[in-house]
Design an enzyme around this catalytic site. Structure first.
Site, mmCIF file in Angstrom:
data_model
loop_
_atom_site.group_PDB
_atom_site.id
_atom_site.type_symbol
_atom_site.label_atom_id
_atom_site.label_comp_id
_atom_site.label_asym_id
_atom_site.label_seq_id
_atom_site.Cartn_x
_atom_site.Cartn_y
_atom_site.Cartn_z
ATOM 1 N N GLY A 13 49.442 -6.727 -12.571
ATOM 2 C CA GLY A 13 48.292 -7.582 -12.261
ATOM 3 C C GLY A 13 48.545 -9.068 -12.142
ATOM 4 O O GLY A 13 47.604 -9.848 -12.088
ATOM 5 N N ILE A 20 44.956 -13.487 -15.308
ATOM 6 C CA ILE A 20 44.900 -13.187 -16.743
ATOM 7 C C ILE A 20 46.216 -12.526 -17.164
ATOM 8 O O ILE A 20 46.745 -12.805 -18.242
ATOM 9 C CB ILE A 20 43.682 -12.292 -17.056
ATOM 10 C CG1 ILE A 20 42.384 -13.094 -16.832
ATOM 11 C CG2 ILE A 20 43.747 -11.768 -18.488
ATOM 12 C CD1 ILE A 20 41.105 -12.308 -17.011
ATOM 13 N N ASN A 67 51.604 -0.625 -5.900
ATOM 14 C CA ASN A 67 50.237 -0.526 -5.394
ATOM 15 C C ASN A 67 49.659 0.716 -6.067
ATOM 16 O O ASN A 67 50.142 1.826 -5.835
ATOM 17 C CB ASN A 67 50.243 -0.370 -3.874
ATOM 18 C CG ASN A 67 48.842 -0.260 -3.318
ATOM 19 O OD1 ASN A 67 47.902 0.106 -4.025
ATOM 20 N ND2 ASN A 67 48.690 -0.561 -2.053
ATOM 21 N N VAL A 68 48.637 0.549 -6.898
ATOM 22 C CA VAL A 68 48.142 1.684 -7.698
ATOM 23 C C VAL A 68 47.458 2.760 -6.857
ATOM 24 O O VAL A 68 47.117 3.819 -7.380
ATOM 25 C CB VAL A 68 47.195 1.225 -8.836
ATOM 26 C CG1 VAL A 68 47.947 0.376 -9.849
ATOM 27 C CG2 VAL A 68 45.978 0.496 -8.290
ATOM 28 N N ALA A 98 37.359 -4.830 -5.685
ATOM 29 C CA ALA A 98 36.203 -4.300 -4.956
ATOM 30 C C ALA A 98 36.060 -5.138 -3.698
ATOM 31 O O ALA A 98 36.459 -6.309 -3.676
ATOM 32 C CB ALA A 98 34.934 -4.383 -5.794
ATOM 33 N N TYR A 158 27.719 -8.430 -9.832
ATOM 34 C CA TYR A 158 28.905 -7.704 -10.314
ATOM 35 C C TYR A 158 28.884 -6.259 -9.794
ATOM 36 O O TYR A 158 29.911 -5.643 -9.562
ATOM 37 C CB TYR A 158 28.976 -7.765 -11.852
ATOM 38 C CG TYR A 158 30.376 -7.548 -12.388
ATOM 39 C CD1 TYR A 158 31.416 -8.419 -12.049
ATOM 40 C CD2 TYR A 158 30.666 -6.486 -13.236
ATOM 41 C CE1 TYR A 158 32.694 -8.226 -12.534
ATOM 42 C CE2 TYR A 158 31.948 -6.292 -13.723
ATOM 43 C CZ TYR A 158 32.959 -7.167 -13.380
ATOM 44 O OH TYR A 158 34.223 -6.967 -13.864
ATOM 45 N N LYS A 165 33.809 -0.789 -14.444
ATOM 46 C CA LYS A 165 34.182 -1.205 -15.806
ATOM 47 C C LYS A 165 33.567 -0.268 -16.859
ATOM 48 O O LYS A 165 34.180 -0.018 -17.896
ATOM 49 C CB LYS A 165 33.746 -2.660 -16.068
ATOM 50 C CG LYS A 165 34.514 -3.705 -15.273
ATOM 51 C CD LYS A 165 36.011 -3.635 -15.457
ATOM 52 C CE LYS A 165 36.734 -4.837 -14.845
ATOM 53 N NZ LYS A 165 38.195 -4.667 -14.791
ATOM 54 N N ILE A 194 36.514 -16.181 -16.104
ATOM 55 C CA ILE A 194 37.605 -17.149 -15.895
ATOM 56 C C ILE A 194 37.809 -17.253 -14.382
ATOM 57 O O ILE A 194 37.754 -16.237 -13.685
ATOM 58 C CB ILE A 194 38.913 -16.630 -16.535
ATOM 59 C CG1 ILE A 194 38.739 -16.404 -18.043
ATOM 60 C CG2 ILE A 194 40.070 -17.584 -16.273
ATOM 61 C CD1 ILE A 194 39.974 -15.802 -18.729
HETATM 62 P P1 NAD Z 1 43.672 -11.670 -10.407
HETATM 63 O O1 NAD Z 1 43.212 -11.725 -8.984
HETATM 64 O O2 NAD Z 1 44.617 -12.712 -10.838
HETATM 65 O O3 NAD Z 1 44.277 -10.248 -10.757
HETATM 66 C C1 NAD Z 1 43.873 -9.069 -10.128
HETATM 67 C C2 NAD Z 1 45.130 -8.304 -9.828
HETATM 68 O O4 NAD Z 1 44.833 -7.028 -9.294
HETATM 69 C C3 NAD Z 1 46.025 -9.022 -8.808
HETATM 70 O O5 NAD Z 1 47.300 -9.235 -9.361
HETATM 71 C C4 NAD Z 1 46.100 -8.026 -7.670
HETATM 72 O O6 NAD Z 1 47.362 -8.042 -7.030
HETATM 73 C C5 NAD Z 1 45.883 -6.722 -8.421
HETATM 74 N N1 NAD Z 1 45.535 -5.597 -7.536
HETATM 75 C C6 NAD Z 1 44.480 -5.491 -6.699
HETATM 76 N N2 NAD Z 1 44.558 -4.328 -6.031
HETATM 77 C C7 NAD Z 1 45.681 -3.691 -6.467
HETATM 78 C C8 NAD Z 1 46.327 -2.478 -6.147
HETATM 79 N N3 NAD Z 1 45.825 -1.638 -5.214
HETATM 80 N N4 NAD Z 1 47.472 -2.141 -6.796
HETATM 81 C C9 NAD Z 1 48.006 -2.973 -7.717
HETATM 82 N N5 NAD Z 1 47.454 -4.149 -8.062
HETATM 83 C C10 NAD Z 1 46.310 -4.508 -7.430
HETATM 84 O O7 NAD Z 1 42.320 -11.702 -11.270
HETATM 85 P P2 NAD Z 1 42.049 -11.535 -12.848
HETATM 86 O O8 NAD Z 1 40.711 -12.141 -13.047
HETATM 87 O O9 NAD Z 1 43.191 -12.031 -13.636
HETATM 88 O O10 NAD Z 1 41.884 -9.959 -13.007
HETATM 89 C C11 NAD Z 1 42.630 -9.188 -13.928
HETATM 90 C C12 NAD Z 1 41.720 -8.230 -14.679
HETATM 91 O O11 NAD Z 1 40.873 -8.959 -15.549
HETATM 92 C C13 NAD Z 1 40.813 -7.382 -13.788
HETATM 93 O O12 NAD Z 1 40.709 -6.078 -14.333
HETATM 94 C C14 NAD Z 1 39.484 -8.107 -13.937
HETATM 95 O O13 NAD Z 1 38.384 -7.265 -13.673
HETATM 96 C C15 NAD Z 1 39.565 -8.473 -15.393
HETATM 97 N N6 NAD Z 1 38.603 -9.490 -15.840
HETATM 98 C C16 NAD Z 1 38.538 -10.708 -15.212
HETATM 99 C C17 NAD Z 1 37.633 -11.637 -15.648
HETATM 100 C C18 NAD Z 1 37.526 -12.978 -14.945
HETATM 101 O O14 NAD Z 1 36.515 -13.658 -15.098
HETATM 102 N N7 NAD Z 1 38.535 -13.410 -14.211
HETATM 103 C C19 NAD Z 1 36.778 -11.366 -16.728
HETATM 104 C C20 NAD Z 1 36.877 -10.138 -17.369
HETATM 105 C C21 NAD Z 1 37.792 -9.196 -16.905
#
Ligand code: NAD
Length: 258
Positions: A13, A20, A67-68, A98, A158, A165, A194
């Site tokens: 990720g 994060i 790629n998941v 999404a 959302y 989630k 964030i």
């Molecule tokens: P981010 O965009 O930095 O990370 C999302 C990641 O998902 C990216 O690295 C992207 O490459 C990866 N991704 C997307 N499709 C993919 C696929 N098919 N295969 C592999 N990887 C894939 O954003 P983030 O906010 O750091 O998100 C990380 C997690 O934290 C997510 O689960 C998000 O829902 C969760 N989250 C984020 C927040 C926020 O406010 N940013 C709050 C709570 C939870």
């Protein structure tokens, strides 16, 4: 003492320095873990180059595409992990997706492909990656995923991600119950909003952050480092008695009724 020396940690990720997962990888590295990093490959290899440069200071011993949505890539990933590491101790699942159209407007208008894609990437991927990791967690382990309040309460825009989630949090409980006898713990961190690449797709994300800054007990939102510290705790023996939990790292916002 939080010490992850001798632990092999696979971190998914990381897209850029706002991710994060980047905050988590840094804290795991600081605690002494040996890191394997995965990135989402693209046709031009841009993500590979960008993420490789970013994570270089953490000296990951593995750097692989994942790629998941691609079962073959997942299989190759865990084959390589087995060959290079033998065992795995920590899996960080920190990814979601999404379609932008489905993160604004009316939830009832979510398309079938939009729904399926969101749940496949954001939820089923935890199940699939846990299969591969658990098979290599010969000395027990810790799996950590990231969730958000929108999986429990209605948050404007959302939408389908909230449904993803909710399913993710329930998947954490089913996985924790099943894998507990192998001393594999599965927990989720529910982070406050964030600014990241993923969150920028959610309609009105800046308003959400400002609202949290006004209302949360700590009168602010949280940082990637704070989430990373909690992840490191969940991966360490300091949390050895905890599994199947959702921990809120959100400056206290979740407790507020108004
Ligand atoms: P981010 O965009 O930095 O990370 C999302 C990641 O998902 C990216 O690295 C992207 O490459 C990866 N991704 C997307 N499709 C993919 C696929 N098919 N295969 C592999 N990887 C894939 O954003 P983030 O906010 O750091 O998100 C990380 C997690 O934290 C997510 O689960 C998000 O829902 C969760 N989250 C984020 C927040 C926020 O406010 N940013 C709050 C709570 C939870």
């Amino acid at each position: 003492m939080l010490n992850l020396t001798g632990k092999n940690a696979l971190v998914t990720g990381i897209a850029n320095n706002r991710s994060i997962a980047w905050g988590i990888a840094q804290q795991l590295h600081q605690a002494g873990a040996n890191l394997g990093i995965t990135y989402l490959p693209d046709d031009k290899g841009r993500m590979e180059t960008k993420v490789a440069e970013l994570v270089e200071p953490l000296q990951p011993s593995l750097f692989l595409p994942c790629n998941v949505q691609d079962d073959e890539q997942i299989e190759t990933l865990f084959q390589t992990v087995q060959e290079q590491w033998g065992k795995i101790d920590i899996l960080i699942h920190c990814l979601a997706f999404a379609r932008r159209d489905d993160l604004t407007g009316n939830f009832s208008q979510t398309s079938r492909p939009g729904f399926t894609t969101a749940l496949d990437i954001s939820t089923y991927s935890l199940v699939k990656l846990s299969q591969g990791a658990a098979a290599l967690m010969s000395e027990g382990g810790s799996i950590v995923t990231l969730t958000y309040l929108g999986g429990v309460k209605v948050i404007p825009n959302y939408n389908v991600m909230g449904v993803a989630k909710a399913a993710l949090e329930m998947s954490v409980r089913y996985l924790a119950a099943e894998l507990g006898p192998q001393n594999i713990r599965v927990n989720a961190i529910s982070a406050g909003p964030i600014r990241t690449l993923a969150s920028s797709a959610i309609g009105g994300i800046l308003d959400m952050i400002h609202h949290v800054e006004e209302v949360a007990p700590l009168r602010r939102t949280v940082t990637q480092t704070e989430v990373g510290n909690t992840a490191a705790f969940l991966c360490s023996d300091l949390s050895s008695g905890m599994t199947g939990q959702v921990l809120y790292v959100d400056a206290g916002y979740e407790i507020m009724g108004m």
